[in-house]
Scaffold this motif. Structure first.
Motif, PDB file in Angstrom:
ATOM      1  N   LEU A 257     -32.562  12.929  17.241  1.00 25.49           N
ATOM      2  CA  LEU A 257     -31.373  12.165  16.844  1.00 25.49           C
ATOM      3  C   LEU A 257     -30.909  13.031  15.372  1.00 25.49           C
ATOM      4  O   LEU A 257     -29.599  13.076  15.328  1.00 25.49           O
ATOM      5  CB  LEU A 257     -31.553  10.981  16.368  1.00 25.49           C
ATOM      6  CG  LEU A 257     -30.571  10.118  16.027  1.00 25.49           C
ATOM      7  CD1 LEU A 257     -29.359   9.931  16.943  1.00 25.49           C
ATOM      8  CD2 LEU A 257     -30.973   8.643  15.576  1.00 25.49           C
ATOM      9  N   ASN A 258     -31.900  13.516  14.789  1.00 28.40           N
ATOM     10  CA  ASN A 258     -31.352  14.187  13.424  1.00 28.40           C
ATOM     11  C   ASN A 258     -30.595  15.470  13.596  1.00 28.40           C
ATOM     12  O   ASN A 258     -29.721  15.723  12.876  1.00 28.40           O
ATOM     13  CB  ASN A 258     -32.638  14.249  12.565  1.00 28.40           C
ATOM     14  CG  ASN A 258     -33.137  13.035  11.996  1.00 28.40           C
ATOM     15  OD1 ASN A 258     -32.441  12.162  11.889  1.00 28.40           O
ATOM     16  ND2 ASN A 258     -34.616  13.229  11.775  1.00 28.40           N
TER      17      ASN A 258
ATOM     18  N   ILE B 135     -27.273  14.629  14.840  1.00 26.36           N
ATOM     19  CA  ILE B 135     -26.270  14.179  13.648  1.00 26.36           C
ATOM     20  C   ILE B 135     -26.002  15.452  12.901  1.00 26.36           C
ATOM     21  O   ILE B 135     -24.915  15.336  12.605  1.00 26.36           O
ATOM     22  CB  ILE B 135     -27.010  13.042  12.841  1.00 26.36           C
ATOM     23  CG1 ILE B 135     -27.175  11.870  13.620  1.00 26.36           C
ATOM     24  CG2 ILE B 135     -26.317  12.897  11.764  1.00 26.36           C
ATOM     25  CD1 ILE B 135     -28.061  10.803  13.207  1.00 26.36           C
TER      26      ILE B 135
ATOM     27  N   LEU C 178     -23.057  17.231  14.778  1.00 24.55           N
ATOM     28  CA  LEU C 178     -21.860  16.445  14.686  1.00 24.55           C
ATOM     29  C   LEU C 178     -21.304  16.448  13.293  1.00 24.55           C
ATOM     30  O   LEU C 178     -20.136  16.837  13.059  1.00 24.55           O
ATOM     31  CB  LEU C 178     -22.063  15.127  15.172  1.00 24.55           C
ATOM     32  CG  LEU C 178     -22.262  14.992  16.577  1.00 24.55           C
ATOM     33  CD1 LEU C 178     -22.613  13.497  17.012  1.00 24.55           C
ATOM     34  CD2 LEU C 178     -21.264  15.623  17.380  1.00 24.55           C
ATOM     35  N   ALA C 179     -22.164  16.500  12.236  1.00 23.54           N
ATOM     36  CA  ALA C 179     -21.542  16.438  10.912  1.00 23.54           C
ATOM     37  C   ALA C 179     -21.100  18.068  10.557  1.00 23.54           C
ATOM     38  O   ALA C 179     -20.056  18.097   9.930  1.00 23.54           O
ATOM     39  CB  ALA C 179     -22.692  16.199   9.926  1.00 23.54           C
TER      40      ALA C 179
END
Length: 100
Positions: free
Chosen positions: A5-6, A9, A12-13
């Motif tokens: 998940l990290n 993220i 996507l960031a």
């Protein structure tokens, strides 16, 4: 293969930051008066970025890469960016085949 998940993220960031900077540049340039001095400075950005990317290769690799970087730099002064990159790639390929 699992997707953390990290990691997702972070990807996507980074994508959002890239899109934001590209779009904001296009929006902000509409509000700037383009005189000849500014236009010249903006047109100098792509060759400068290309040289910043290939310069470490010129000093950290072999003769083929160094000579290809020089060929790319010379080509970038007069030719479009894509043609300059193609000349650099072709030069390094030919020099490697030649044994440099």
């Amino acid at each position: 293969m699992t997707l953390d998940l990290n990691t997702m993220i972070a990807i996507l960031a980074m994508a959002a930051a890239t899109v934001f900077t590209r779009i904001s540049g296009l929006v902000l340039i509409r509000h700037v008066e383009m005189d000849e001095r500014r236009r010249t400075a903006i047109e100098a950005i792509p060759p400068a970025v290309l040289m910043a990317i290939i310069a470490p290769t010129a000093f950290a690799a072999g003769w083929a890469e160094t000579l290809a970087c020089a060929a790319t730099a010379i080509a970038a002064r007069r030719l479009p960016m894509l043609v300059s990159v193609a000349i650099g790639v072709a030069t390094v390929a030919l020099l490697r085949v030649a044994g440099f």
